[in-house]
Design an enzyme around this catalytic site. Structure first.
Site, PDB file in Angstrom:
ATOM      1  N   HIS A 106      -6.771  51.706  35.695  1.00 60.06           N
ATOM      2  CA  HIS A 106      -5.697  50.694  35.558  1.00 60.06           C
ATOM      3  C   HIS A 106      -4.316  51.332  35.606  1.00 60.06           C
ATOM      4  O   HIS A 106      -3.471  51.053  34.748  1.00 60.06           O
ATOM      5  CB  HIS A 106      -5.869  49.879  34.274  1.00 60.06           C
ATOM      6  CG  HIS A 106      -7.034  48.928  34.323  1.00 60.06           C
ATOM      7  ND1 HIS A 106      -6.978  47.697  34.917  1.00 60.06           N
ATOM      8  CD2 HIS A 106      -8.310  49.074  33.877  1.00 60.06           C
ATOM      9  CE1 HIS A 106      -8.154  47.102  34.825  1.00 60.06           C
ATOM     10  NE2 HIS A 106      -8.989  47.915  34.204  1.00 60.06           N
ATOM     11  N   HIS A 118      -9.221  44.188  39.745  1.00 64.31           N
ATOM     12  CA  HIS A 118      -7.752  44.238  39.731  1.00 64.31           C
ATOM     13  C   HIS A 118      -7.167  44.744  41.046  1.00 64.31           C
ATOM     14  O   HIS A 118      -6.170  44.218  41.522  1.00 64.31           O
ATOM     15  CB  HIS A 118      -7.257  45.131  38.588  1.00 64.31           C
ATOM     16  CG  HIS A 118      -7.222  44.434  37.274  1.00 64.31           C
ATOM     17  ND1 HIS A 118      -8.349  44.230  36.517  1.00 64.31           N
ATOM     18  CD2 HIS A 118      -6.210  43.867  36.581  1.00 64.31           C
ATOM     19  CE1 HIS A 118      -8.026  43.589  35.418  1.00 64.31           C
ATOM     20  NE2 HIS A 118      -6.731  43.348  35.430  1.00 64.31           N
ATOM     21  N   HIS A 134     -18.913  47.205  39.840  1.00 59.64           N
ATOM     22  CA  HIS A 134     -17.809  46.870  38.940  1.00 59.64           C
ATOM     23  C   HIS A 134     -18.091  45.488  38.348  1.00 59.64           C
ATOM     24  O   HIS A 134     -17.576  44.475  38.807  1.00 59.64           O
ATOM     25  CB  HIS A 134     -16.487  46.875  39.730  1.00 59.64           C
ATOM     26  CG  HIS A 134     -15.271  46.759  38.858  1.00 59.64           C
ATOM     27  ND1 HIS A 134     -14.692  47.841  38.233  1.00 59.64           N
ATOM     28  CD2 HIS A 134     -14.524  45.688  38.501  1.00 59.64           C
ATOM     29  CE1 HIS A 134     -13.646  47.441  37.540  1.00 59.64           C
ATOM     30  NE2 HIS A 134     -13.528  46.147  37.678  1.00 59.64           N
TER      31      HIS A 134
END
Lengths: 406, 511
Positions: free
Chosen positions: A10, A83, A164
Site C-alpha cells: 500500500h 487497490h 489477492h
C-alpha cells in the site's frame, strides 16, 4: 530455494505529511532484508501501491528499490490487488513491468470460454509461478469460476499460486461481512499459496487436503488507525525449503491508548489521558488515542486534546492521532426521524438545525438550499488515480458552479 | 364421465356401484352432486357385489373349474359388479370448499373430478410445490401448493419405506424453494445427495447463487470447505448428541464458566479449575477422551491438533455465515456423509442453536415478520427426535419441534420409522407427506397423528406406489393424494437456457 512473500505494501496509503513516507520506507526496509538474506526471488501478492496511479514521490522510492533488485538479479513477481488494479487498464504496474522491474504473473489465454493461466518460470530455481489479480468487492470471483484447472493442477514441479483475496474458511471475525472466496476456488496441488488482501498475519502449516501451504504475510506497515492498534507493525515472509519465517518491519513504535469514558466529564477524560501518559516516554512512537462511551457532561470537542498532544510531542512522540467516533454525549438529544431514504433523513436534519448560519440576506429557505448544495458538493469522491490537487479543484468548481454557493 | 352411482352407506362410508365399463381405483377422487353443492369423494375400499348368493357363486365357480362347463351369467353386467367404499373429503360450493357435512344425493351419479371442480385449490402467497394432484394412479394436470411459510414453520414429516421416493421429493422441494425468498433451508445431508456432486442436483439450479454447499472433503470449485472453530462450541450444543453423566455435565459447565470459549482446549490441556470446583480425575479423563474422539482432535501431551472439521485456527465465522445465508433465504447444504451420526448432530445442533437464538431475538425486537421462515431438513429424524433420545433430556431439535413455529423456525423430519417419534412431537408436526409405508405400526403412528382423518386410509397408504403420496396438513382442505414428479423431469424445463456470464478477464495479460 529461498523466496520472499510480501503483500499489501500500500505504498502511498497514509496522506498525513508525517506518515506519507512510511509505506515507502517499510518497502525499502523489506527489500533490504531480502537482499541481505539472499532470496532467489520476491513475490508481491497484490496492492504494491495504494492506487493504480500513485504519486510521483512514493513511486520514485519504490522504483529505486525495484531497480536495486533488478541490478542484484533478484526477480520480482507480482499480481495486481484490489487497490492498484484499474478496470480501465491505466495502471502504473504496467509501466513498471514494461521497464522490466517485475513480472506480472497473471497471464494466460481464453480457451473454450475458460481462462487458461500460464506459468512464469523463475530461471534460477525453476519455480513455476502463476496467479490471479484481486478486484474490489470480490469481482474476481468470476475469473476463478471460469478458470481451467487441469493444466495448473497437473503441472509438475514446485508451483506457487499468487492470489489477492480472503478465504471463507480462514477469515477472522472482523471480516465476517466481507466478500470472500471459498478455498475450493483456488486450483489444487500447488506447493505454496501466496496470499494478499488480508491484513492479518496468518499461515496454515497444517496443509488442507489437496493444498500446499497457504500464507498471508499481512501489510508491510499498518494502513489505518485500527490496524495500528491491532497490528502495531507489519512484516513479510521468507520461505526456504517449506520453512516459513515472518520478518517484522518496525518503522516506528506504536503505543495505543483506549479509554472507555462512560459517566465521565470532558475534563475528567482529559485528566485520565494525562494520567495515562505522564510516566511514560514516547521516543519515536506513533500514539493512537481511542475514546468510546457516553460523556456525562460536555461534548467530545470540549476535551482539550491540545494539552495532551503537546505533552506527547514533548515526550518525543513521532505522531499522535485520535479517534472519538464512538464517543457520544448526553447533551445531544436523540432525534428520531421517520424517513424512507437518505435524502429524507438529510432534509429532516437540515430542517432541525436551520437558523444557525448568520449571514445577511439569508432566508431560512435559502439557508436550507445552501446546506443541501454543500452536502452534495462535499459528497463527491476522489476518482481513481486523481491527484489531490485536481480533486480539490474539482470540488471548488462544483461549489462555484452552484447558485447557492456562489 | 359417469363412473358409478351412490346407492347406500353412511357418512364416511358411502357405497358407490361402479359402472361396468369403468375401473375405480383405491384413492381415486370422484364428484357426487348434492343439492347445490358438489361433494368430493375418495375411494377407500373396493369390494365385489353380486345379485347371486355367495353359495350359488361358489357352486357356479366349482362347475366351471372342475367340470369345465361353459356357463354364462344372464345379464352379467347387471348381476355382478364392483362396489366402491368412499368417504367425503369436502363439499364444494361456488369455488369454495368446506368440510362435508351432508351425504350426496341418494342414487346420484358419481363422475370424474375435473380441474373446474377443484378451482378452490388456489396458489397461495408463499407457494411450496409438493407435487401434482393424483386420483388413484392417474396424475392430474394440477400442481399442488401449500402455504410455504406456514407449512415450514409448523414442521413437515416425510415418512416412507426405503425406495418410495423420499429423496426425490426432498430434491424437488429444494429445487422449488431455492427460487423462493420466503424460506431459508438448512439440509443436513448424510448421503451427500442433494448438491449433486457427481449427478444432477442443486448445483445445476439456474439460481445456483442461492445454493451454498459445505463439505469437509475435496470441495468442488465454489463450494465451501466445512470448518467449525472449536471456540464456537458450548456445552449446551452437546444436548442430544452425547449422553454425559451428571458429574461429566457439571465438569463441562464448570470449565465453560471459568474459561469461556476456550473451555474445550482447557479440558484437553488439563488446566486447573478454581478452588471448590473439584472433579474426580477419572471424570475429567473420560470427558477429555470423549471430546477428543467426538471432535477429532489429537493431543500429543503438549500441543493440541485438529484433524477434522472442528478447527483450532479456521472456521471462526462458519456458523454465523450459515445463519446469515439462511436469513438471506438461501438453501444451505451441509455434507455430513463422512461423519459419525453424533458429529453430524453436533454440527446441526451448533447451527440450529444459533439460528433459533437469532430468531428469538428478532421476535423480541419486532423484526421477525421481515425474516424468511427457516426449515431444518433432518434425515433419519428419530436420531434426535426419538423417544429413547428424548427420555435422556430435550435437545435443540425437540425444542424447535415444540416452540419453533412461534419463531418461524421449523423442522422437515424425514424418517422410515415415525413410530419412534413421541406422539406429542408427531402431533406438533402439522404437515405430513406420507409415501408408501409397508409396516403397519408405522402407518398407524402417522394415521393417529394426521391433520385429517385417515382412519380409512390404511390400505391406501400401504398401496402407494413409488412417487405417490398423501399429504395431510392443517393448511390443506383435505388429505391430498399427490404424485411427485421425477426430479430429472421436474428440473428439465428450468435447467434449459442457463447461461454463464463470460468475463473479459480484464487485468490478465491474454496472449
Amino acid at each position: 530455494m529461498k523466496f520472499a512473500h510480501l503483500a499489501d505494501c500500500h505504498i502511498g496509503s497514509w496522506r498525513d505529511p508525517k506518515l506519507r513516507h512510511i509505506s515507502t520506507e517499510a518497502f525499502a526496509r523489506a527489500i533490504d532484508i531480502c537482499i541481505e538474506k539472499e532470496v532467489d526471488f520476491i513475490l508481491i501478492a497484490g496492492d504494491l501501491f495504494q492506487t493504480s496511479l500513485p504519486a510521483i514521490e512514493q513511486l520514485k522510492g519504490a522504483v529505486e528499490k525495484l531497480k536495486e533488485l533488478k541490478d542484484q538479479g533478484i526477480p520480482v513477481y507480482i499480481i495486481a490487488g484490489s487497490h492498484d488494479f484499474s478496470p480501465s487498464g491505466k495502471t502504473m504496474l504496467d509501466v513498471l513491468e514494461s521497464a522490466g522491474l517485475f513480472i506480472n504473473v497473471a497471464q494466460g489465454s481464453v480457451e473454450d470460454k475458460q481462462l487458461r493461466l500460464n506459468f512464469t518460470i523463475d530461471p534460477k530455481t525453476g519455480a513455476k509461478i502463476t496467479g490471479l489479480l484481486g478486484k474490489r468487492a470480490g469481482l474476481d470471483r468470476l475469473y476463478y469460476e471460469q478458470l481451467a484447472r487441469e493444466n495448473l493442477e497437473e503441472e509438475d514441479g514446485y508451483k506457487i499460486f499468487m492470489f489477492h483475496a480472503a478465504l471463507e474458511e480462514f477469515k477472522p471475525k472482523d471480516l465476517e461481512k466481507a466478500v470472500v472466496h471459498p478455498l475450493s476456488l483456488l486450483p489444487r496441488r500447488f506447493n505454496y499459496y501466496a496470499g494478499g488482501h488480508v491484513h492479518y498475519v496468518k499461515q496454515f502449516d497444517k496443509k488442507e487436503e489437496g493444498f500446499g501451504m497457504i500464507a498471508y504475510p499481512g501489510p508491510l506497515f499498518p494502513n489505518s488507525f485500527k490496524e495500528l492498534e491491532d497490528l502495531q507493525r507489519g512484516g513479510f515472509y521468507i520461505v526456504e525449503d517449506d520453512r516459513i519465517e515472518w520478518h517484522p518491519i518496525q518503522i516506528y513504535n506504536v503505543h495505543s491508548i483506549s479509554l472507555e469514558c462512560n459517566h465521565k466529564t470532558a475534563e475528567e477524560v482529559r485528566e485520565m489521558l494525562l494520567d495515562e501518559i505522564k510516566d511514560k516516554e514516547f521516543n519515536d512512537t506513533i500514539v493512537t488515542i481511542r475514546l468510546s462511551g457516553t460523556l456525562e457532561a460536555g461534548k467530545p470537542s470540549d476535551i482539550n486534546f491540545k494539552d495532551i498532544f503537546t505533552m506527547l510531542y514533548d515526550k518525543s512522540a513521532y505522531f499522535v492521532m485520535k479517534n472519538t467516533a464512538a464517543l457520544t454525549t448526553k447533551e445531544f438529544e436523540e432525534i428520531k426521524i421517520e424517513a424512507k431514504n437518505t435524502e429524507e433523513i438529510e432534509d429532516a436534519l437540515i430542517r432541525e438545525h436551520l437558523g444557525q448560519i448568520k449571514m445577511d440576506n439569508l432566508s431560512v429557505e435559502k439557508e436550507k438550499e445552501l446546506v443541501k448544495a454543500l452536502v452534495r458538493a462535499l459528497s463527491i469522491e476522489k476518482e481513481e488515480g486523481e491527484r489531490q490537487a485536481d480533486f480539490e479543484e474539482r470540488i471548488r468548481k462544483e461549489v462555484k458552479g452552484n447558485e447557492f454557493l456562489e | 364421465m359417469v363412473r358409478g352411482q351412490v346407492l347406500s352407506g353412511e357418512f364416511g362410508k358411502i357405497l358407490v356401484r361402479q359402472k361396468s365399463d369403468q375401473a375405480l381405483e383405491l384413492g381415486e377422487l370422484l364428484i357426487a352432486e348434492a343439492a347445490e353443492k358438489k361433494i368430493l369423494l375418495q375411494v377407500t375400499g373396493l369390494i365385489y357385489g353380486s345379485q347371486i348368493s355367495q353359495q350359488n357363486l361358489e357352486l357356479i365357480s366349482g362347475m366351471k373349474l372342475e367340470n369345465n362347463l361353459p356357463l354364462e351369467f344372464m345379464d352379467p353386467k347387471l348381476r355382478n359388479y364392483t362396489l366402491a367404499v368412499t368417504k367425503s373429503l369436502v363439499s364444494i360450493e361456488s369455488k369454495k370448499a368446506a368440510m362435508a357435512k351432508t351425504l350426496p344425493h341418494f342414487f346420484g351419479e358419481v363422475r370424474d373430478v375435473t380441474k373446474e371442480d377443484l378451482s378452490f385449490l388456489t396458489k397461495p402467497k408463499t407457494p411450496l410445490f409438493i407435487g401434482k394432484l393424483r386420483s388413484g394412479s392417474k396424475t392430474l394436470d394440477m400442481d399442488i401448493f401449500l402455504e410455504g411459510s406456514d407449512v415450514f414453520a409448523h414442521h413437515i414429516l416425510i415418512a416412507a419405506t426405503t425406495g418410495r421416493g423420499k429423496s426425490n421429493l426432498t430434491s424437488c422441494m429444494l429445487w422449488d424453494t431455492t427460487t423462493k425468498d420466503f424460506c431459508g433451508i438448512l439440509v443436513l445431508d448424510p448421503h451427500d445427495e442433494y448438491y449433486g456432486r457427481n449427478k444432477l442436483g442443486l448445483k445445476d439450479h439456474p439460481r445456483r447463487e442461492n445454493v451454498v454447499y459445505y463439505t469437509p472433503f475435496n470441495a468442488p470449485p465454489g463450494a465451501k470447505t466445512l470448518k467449525i472453530n472449536l471456540r464456537t462450541i458450548r456445552p449446551a450444543h452437546f444436548n442430544g448428541v452425547v449422553d454425559w453423566s451428571d458429574p461429566q455435565q457439571q465438569a463441562l459447565n464448570a470449565f465453560y464458566k471459568q474459561f469461556g470459549n476456550e473451555w474445550i482446549e482447557s479440558i484437553v490441556l488439563e488446566k486447573p479449575l478454581s478452588k471448590g470446583m473439584d472433579f474426580y480425575e477419572g471424570t475429567l479423563a473420560v470427558v477429555k477422551r470423549r471430546l477428543l474422539a467426538l471432535l477429532d482432535l489429537e493431543f500429543d501431551g503438549q500441543q493440541l491438533y485438529d484433524k477434522g472439521v472442528f478447527a483450532l485456527n479456521a472456521g471462526e465465522t462458519t456458523i454465523n455465515d450459515i445463519c446469515n445465508e439462511l436469513e438471506s433465504a438461501k438453501t444451505v447444504i451441509v455434507d455430513t456423509s463422512g461423519f459419525q451420526s453424533s458429529t453430524e448432530i453436533l454440527i446441526g445442533s451448533l447451527i440450529t442453536h444459533e439460528i433459533f437464538r437469532r430468531y428469538k431475538k428478532c421476535k423480541t425486537d419486532g423484526s421477525l415478520a421481515q425474516k424468511p421462515v427457516i426449515s431444518v431438513i433432518l434425515e433419519e429424524a428419530p436420531r434426535v427426535l426419538g423417544k429413547e433420545v428424548l427420555e435422556k433430556g430435550p435437545n435443540i431439535f425437540s425444542t424447535i419441534a415444540r416452540e419453533g413455529r412461534k419463531f418461524k423456525v421449523g423442522l422437515t423430519a424425514i424418517t422410515q420409522l415415525p413410530s419412534l417419534i413421541p406422539r406429542e412431537i408427531l402431533a406438533n408436526i402439522n404437515t405430513k407427506i406420507i409415501l408408501g409405508i409397508e409396516m403397519a405400526p408405522e402407518r398407524q403412528a402417522i394415521i393417529e397423528s394426521a391433520a385429517q382423518d385417515l382412519s380409512e386410509d390404511n390400505r391406501t397408504i400401504a398401496s402407494l406406489d413409488i412417487g405417490e403420496a398423501i399429504v395431510t396438513s392443517n393448511f390443506a382442505r383435505f388429505a391430498m393424494p399427490i404424485k411427485i414428479p421425477l426430479f430429472e423431469e421436474f428440473t428439465k424445463e428450468s435447467r434449459r437456457g442457463k447461461e454463464t456470464t463470460i468475463s473479459s478477464f480484464t487485468g490478465v495479460k491474454l496472449g
